[in-house]
Design a protein around this motif. Structure first.
Motif, PDB file in Angstrom:
ATOM      1  N   ASN A 135       0.828  -1.208   0.000  1.00  0.00           N
ATOM      2  CA  ASN A 135       0.000   0.000   0.000  1.00  0.00           C
ATOM      3  C   ASN A 135       0.864   1.262   0.000  1.00  0.00           C
ATOM      4  OD1 ASN A 135      -2.258  -1.799   0.464  1.00  0.00           O
ATOM      5  ND2 ASN A 135      -1.555  -1.918   2.588  1.00  0.00           N
ATOM      6  N   VAL A 137       2.070   4.756   1.071  1.00  0.00           N
ATOM      7  CA  VAL A 137       1.938   5.590   2.279  1.00  0.00           C
ATOM      8  C   VAL A 137       2.953   6.726   2.210  1.00  0.00           C
ATOM      9  CG1 VAL A 137       1.095   3.709   3.751  1.00  0.00           C
ATOM     10  CG2 VAL A 137       3.551   4.114   3.560  1.00  0.00           C
ATOM     11  N   TYR A 141       8.284   4.074   4.878  1.00  0.00           N
ATOM     12  CA  TYR A 141       7.754   2.809   5.408  1.00  0.00           C
ATOM     13  C   TYR A 141       7.245   1.931   4.270  1.00  0.00           C
ATOM     14  CZ  TYR A 141       7.569   5.533   9.721  1.00  0.00           C
ATOM     15  OH  TYR A 141       7.897   6.332  10.797  1.00  0.00           O
ATOM     16  N   ASN A 143       4.179  -0.614   3.726  1.00  0.00           N
ATOM     17  CA  ASN A 143       2.878  -0.924   4.329  1.00  0.00           C
ATOM     18  C   ASN A 143       2.289  -2.083   3.526  1.00  0.00           C
ATOM     19  OD1 ASN A 143      -0.366  -0.180   4.269  1.00  0.00           O
ATOM     20  ND2 ASN A 143       0.613   0.097   6.261  1.00  0.00           N
ATOM     21  N   SER A 145      -0.231  -5.510   3.157  1.00  0.00           N
ATOM     22  CA  SER A 145      -1.417  -6.241   3.583  1.00  0.00           C
ATOM     23  C   SER A 145      -1.332  -7.678   3.085  1.00  0.00           C
ATOM     24  CB  SER A 145      -2.698  -5.587   3.036  1.00  0.00           C
ATOM     25  OG  SER A 145      -2.884  -4.305   3.598  1.00  0.00           O
ATOM     26  N   THR A 281      -2.447  -6.069   8.130  1.00  0.00           N
ATOM     27  CA  THR A 281      -1.612  -5.011   7.549  1.00  0.00           C
ATOM     28  C   THR A 281      -0.498  -4.647   8.524  1.00  0.00           C
ATOM     29  OG1 THR A 281      -3.471  -4.114   6.281  1.00  0.00           O
ATOM     30  CG2 THR A 281      -1.594  -2.659   6.637  1.00  0.00           C
ATOM     31  N   TRP A 283       3.226  -2.303   9.149  1.00  0.00           N
ATOM     32  CA  TRP A 283       4.128  -1.219   8.743  1.00  0.00           C
ATOM     33  C   TRP A 283       5.553  -1.652   9.050  1.00  0.00           C
ATOM     34  CZ3 TRP A 283       2.503   3.971   7.402  1.00  0.00           C
ATOM     35  CH2 TRP A 283       1.122   4.132   7.422  1.00  0.00           C
ATOM     36  N   HIS A 284       6.468  -1.296   8.160  1.00  0.00           N
ATOM     37  CA  HIS A 284       7.862  -1.662   8.385  1.00  0.00           C
ATOM     38  C   HIS A 284       8.750  -0.546   7.863  1.00  0.00           C
ATOM     39  CE1 HIS A 284      11.632  -3.914   8.314  1.00  0.00           C
ATOM     40  NE2 HIS A 284      11.034  -4.805   9.092  1.00  0.00           N
TER      41      HIS A 284
END
Length: 288
Positions: A135, A137, A141, A143, A145, A281, A283-284
């Motif tokens: 996704n 963002v 990051y 993101n 899913s 989902t 975040w990294h």
């Protein structure tokens, strides 16, 4: 000895719970007849207690099955298809008797069911590609899913298609990592009970699929209300029963797949694969 003098070896069908074949705890059975009302066999008339036991078995199996790799689940489902192929004649006879089909038409239905099982097996390591996403963002990051199984799914098998319909509703539930409690078609449970014998001698862990035969309304009620059932497929329920079950299912916010007209011979698409999945989902940080 003249073959006409032989006594038939009549089969006693049993439930399939947690990888074992118990009789109903109630001790009840019911007569199963063919499309011309000729007696075929006695099938277990499962009780509400059997339904609860099936949920316990499905929950126990969920961790290992959902934690298996998608590739491994696909291998196991393909092994089931291999074994179904080896028992085509048996299933053809059972489908012909259950649905009043000619041997040729029943054979075509069984072949379609085996092919459908193979088709779903092939989706095991591909469904994440259509149900997952990266996704966009703002910020440094990733993101992501990804799909995860819902959990224990109660499946009311279709009443009008004792084998192809059964495969069409069961295979997508388990290939995505869920475990299942199946209520077989009330008047034609024998193909489902024979499928249990195939599952038991395949590599499928006990408890991943649990098969009950009996009165759909009697078994569906405790499953819809059960606090440890995460989702329910109402395909085999009539309109009035489905409304009552949907109301009961709302008590613990179950996912519900409503019944509707289905052409079991048509291309199934991916709807049932995606029906009993959750989306996780994460975040990294990118590390830049």
């Amino acid at each position: 000895m003249n073959h006409s003098d032989r006594l038939s070896v009549l089969k006693t069908y049993k439930l399939y719970l947690g990888g074992a074949f118990p009789r109903s705890e109630s001790g009840r059975v019911y007569e199963v007849t063919d499309s011309k009302d000729r007696w075929l066999a006695n099938a277990p008339l499962a009780s509400r207690k059997d339904a609860r036991d099936a949920v316990v078995a499905a929950r126990k199996a969920f961790g290992g099955w959902s934690g298996a790799t998608a590739y491994n689940r696909g291998q196991i489902l393909y092994r089931v298809a291999e074994m179904l192929e080896g028992r085509r004649d048996q299933f053809t006879a059972e489908v012909a008797a259950a649905e009043g089909l000619s041997k040729a038409k029943a054979a075509a239905v069984v072949e379609a069911a085996v092919d459908r099982w193979v088709w779903y097996a092939g989706w095991s390591d591909k469904v994440a590609q259509i149900a997952g996403s990266a996704n966009p963002v703002a910020g440094p990051y990733f993101n992501l899913s990804s799909p995860e199984p819902t959990g224990v799914v109660a499946v009311l098998a279709p009443q009008d298609s004792s084998f192809l319909g059964l495969v069409s509703v069961l295979a997508p539930v388990i290939v995505t990592g869920n475990t299942a409690v199946v209520v077989a078609a009330e008047d034609a449970p024998l193909p489902a009970l024979s499928l249990a014998e195939v599952l038991a001698t395949s590599d499928l862990p006990g408890g991943v699929v649990n098969i009950l035969s009996g009165r759909t309304a009697e078994l569906a009620a405790p499953l819809a209300a059960h606090q440890d059932v995460n989702a329910i497929d109402l395909t085999g329920a009539g309109a009035e029963l489905a409304t009552d079950l949907e109301r009961a299912a709302a008590d613990n916010l179950k996912r519900v797949r409503r019944p509707g007209p289905a052409d079991w011979a048509a291309d199934p698409g991916t709807d049932r694969l995606l029906a009993f999945l959750e989306t996780k989902t994460v975040w990294h940080p990118m590390g830049v």
